[in-house]
Design an enzyme around this catalytic site. Sequence first.
Site, PDB file in Angstrom:
ATOM      1  N   ARG A 213      36.387  45.114  30.604  1.00 62.46           N
ATOM      2  CA  ARG A 213      34.939  44.988  30.806  1.00 62.46           C
ATOM      3  C   ARG A 213      34.428  43.897  29.883  1.00 62.46           C
ATOM      4  O   ARG A 213      34.416  44.052  28.665  1.00 62.46           O
ATOM      5  CB  ARG A 213      34.259  46.327  30.480  1.00 62.46           C
ATOM      6  CG  ARG A 213      32.793  46.410  30.885  1.00 62.46           C
ATOM      7  CD  ARG A 213      32.211  47.776  30.577  1.00 62.46           C
ATOM      8  NE  ARG A 213      32.883  48.832  31.319  1.00 62.46           N
ATOM      9  CZ  ARG A 213      32.558  49.194  32.557  1.00 62.46           C
ATOM     10  NH1 ARG A 213      31.570  48.591  33.173  1.00 62.46           N
ATOM     11  NH2 ARG A 213      33.227  50.153  33.161  1.00 62.46           N
TER      12      ARG A 213
ATOM     13  N   SER B   9      36.362  45.162  45.355  1.00 58.79           N
ATOM     14  CA  SER B   9      35.319  45.978  45.956  1.00 58.79           C
ATOM     15  C   SER B   9      34.744  45.215  47.139  1.00 58.79           C
ATOM     16  O   SER B   9      34.535  44.012  47.055  1.00 58.79           O
ATOM     17  CB  SER B   9      34.234  46.218  44.907  1.00 58.79           C
ATOM     18  OG  SER B   9      33.165  46.939  45.467  1.00 58.79           O
TER      19      SER B   9
ATOM     20  N   GLU C 181      39.090  50.022  39.040  1.00 60.96           N
ATOM     21  CA  GLU C 181      38.601  49.128  40.102  1.00 60.96           C
ATOM     22  C   GLU C 181      39.050  47.690  39.874  1.00 60.96           C
ATOM     23  O   GLU C 181      38.842  47.109  38.820  1.00 60.96           O
ATOM     24  CB  GLU C 181      37.070  49.179  40.149  1.00 60.96           C
ATOM     25  CG  GLU C 181      36.489  48.208  41.157  1.00 60.96           C
ATOM     26  CD  GLU C 181      34.957  48.129  41.118  1.00 60.96           C
ATOM     27  OE1 GLU C 181      34.325  49.103  40.662  1.00 60.96           O
ATOM     28  OE2 GLU C 181      34.425  47.100  41.538  1.00 60.96           O
TER      29      GLU C 181
ATOM     30  N   ARG D 192      27.774  39.124  33.086  1.00 62.03           N
ATOM     31  CA  ARG D 192      27.175  40.456  33.136  1.00 62.03           C
ATOM     32  C   ARG D 192      26.869  40.951  31.729  1.00 62.03           C
ATOM     33  O   ARG D 192      27.714  40.891  30.850  1.00 62.03           O
ATOM     34  CB  ARG D 192      28.126  41.430  33.851  1.00 62.03           C
ATOM     35  CG  ARG D 192      28.419  40.951  35.260  1.00 62.03           C
ATOM     36  CD  ARG D 192      29.293  41.897  36.044  1.00 62.03           C
ATOM     37  NE  ARG D 192      29.523  41.347  37.378  1.00 62.03           N
ATOM     38  CZ  ARG D 192      30.190  41.963  38.351  1.00 62.03           C
ATOM     39  NH1 ARG D 192      30.705  43.166  38.136  1.00 62.03           N
ATOM     40  NH2 ARG D 192      30.341  41.394  39.522  1.00 62.03           N
TER      41      ARG D 192
ATOM     42  N   ARG E 239      40.750  41.743  35.118  1.00 60.78           N
ATOM     43  CA  ARG E 239      41.328  43.038  35.495  1.00 60.78           C
ATOM     44  C   ARG E 239      42.648  42.868  36.250  1.00 60.78           C
ATOM     45  O   ARG E 239      43.547  43.701  36.138  1.00 60.78           O
ATOM     46  CB  ARG E 239      40.335  43.837  36.347  1.00 60.78           C
ATOM     47  CG  ARG E 239      39.187  44.356  35.509  1.00 60.78           C
ATOM     48  CD  ARG E 239      38.370  45.380  36.236  1.00 60.78           C
ATOM     49  NE  ARG E 239      37.243  45.792  35.389  1.00 60.78           N
ATOM     50  CZ  ARG E 239      36.372  46.720  35.713  1.00 60.78           C
ATOM     51  NH1 ARG E 239      36.475  47.354  36.884  1.00 60.78           N
ATOM     52  NH2 ARG E 239      35.394  47.041  34.892  1.00 60.78           N
TER      53      ARG E 239
END
Length: 434
Positions: free
Chosen positions: A276, A351, A348, A261, A394
């Site tokens: 991130r 998801s 988060e 990403r 994460r």
Amino acid sequence: MIDPRLLRDDPDLIRAAQEKRGLSTAVVDDALEADSARRAAIADFEQLRAEQKQLGKQIAQAQGEEKADLLARTKRLAADVKVAEATQTEAEQHWRDAVYAIPNPAAEESPSGGEEDYVVLSEHGTPRDFEAEGFVPRDHVELGRILGAIDVERGAKVSGSRFYYLTGAGADLELALVNMAMDQARAAGFTTMIPPTLVKPRAMEGTGFLGQAADDVYRIEGQDTYLVGTSEVPLAAYHSDEILDAESLPRRYVAFSPCFRKEAGSHGKDTRGIIRVHWFDKVEMFTYTTLEDAADEHERLLGWEQEWLDKLELAYRVIDVAAGDLGLSARRKFDCEAWVPTQGRYRELTSTSNCTDFQTRRLDIRGRFPSEGSAQPEVKPIATLNGTLVAIPRTIVAILETHQQADGSVRVPKALQPYLQGREVLEPVVPVDG
RNA sequence: GGAGGUGUCGCCUAGCCCGGUUUAUGGCGCCCGCCUGCUAAGCGGGUUGAGGGUUGUGCCCUCUCGCGGGUUCAAAUCCCGCCACCUCCGCCA
């Protein structure tokens, strides 16, 4: 894409859906206009083409003067057909672009509004009270250094910011999490997959990642190829152009893959550590099922995510993501957010999205259903859903920070121990202060 | 990367050289019916998908022979480009 017939028959429904997401309704009018233009162009072309074919048949049988006469007539017609066909092609392209710009309408249950307007559905476990325990928790970067588990400096040196190495216990932790996740999914009936992570535009567009999310996608220079941000992409495109037998549904796949990403537009956000990053590994669940079953399957995916977080002994909550914060493809989305002690908030971790028939329409994936009253089976749209089982960095952050001890060691959750060579505690590899 | 070959409606297959009743042939599988005490066999019919029109819900039309162009009144068929697969060679973990 949305159901074009729904757009035509009930445009107000789509307008209301746009408003719920906080988006303009102008695209709806664009699409409607493009639709009628398209249909007019189709009718035009088809009429001319039918005429041409009729004359063609006569020519095949005609002789002499009659033939010459027919040839002259149809020659002019051929030019008209060509023009009409070009017009139709253009009109269909316009229409497609217009319809593709419309996101999946959010579910009725999804809260209205944007990123901050989520609804907390449930809370699980209790965030640790480090003050009561009498020590100040270290953050994952510090713990990663102490344990010899995470090396962000060398990640930046070799690859740039937002890259890292997992080393020693950190690398062991990833492999343990992946194996444990795969075992859980396998036991639940998922088919394990290792998908390609470089894909053609079709796969990317079909899953809705070339729209508003295109800025976040890595494209290979000089090639029409993309690096996927999630294995959802190759898993959805896996059955593209296929008609799946209804009896084979639901089809459940679980994939391990790297994810890439660009994180465009998140400058300055989460710059410390591995919350991130530009690359990470992930285990993703993916389901193909009927439209009728999709909402139930969504709950099941959420259930498997919760089972996973429970086993890791993390404190987390489940939120119902608001309409304006849904991805292009999603009708409804649940996030599981784990408590991160040094940030004092939920972040988060997993998801799960119900994309209904949005992706399958783009990717030409349908189901063949036995139809009532008729011998002929019926071909109908089906649904896709996806859900994270484990996003490695994460999850490592949450485990290290949540299960840390005053001496800098980290307790290994019981369920994870068999996957970590039976280790109960990850011990510091460097001297620890205080 | 080089050379050759192949790609047809679920699977196999005919058609392509030589463009036009091709509405794409036949077989397998599947579905319906007949026959039958039951099963099988046999017989008859159906069986790609998408879109448009009409609302007579059944019918009419268009597209679909790997994909995209071109030639032609007309393309599965001729020409060009691309893609995938197979065989051989080269390279490589």
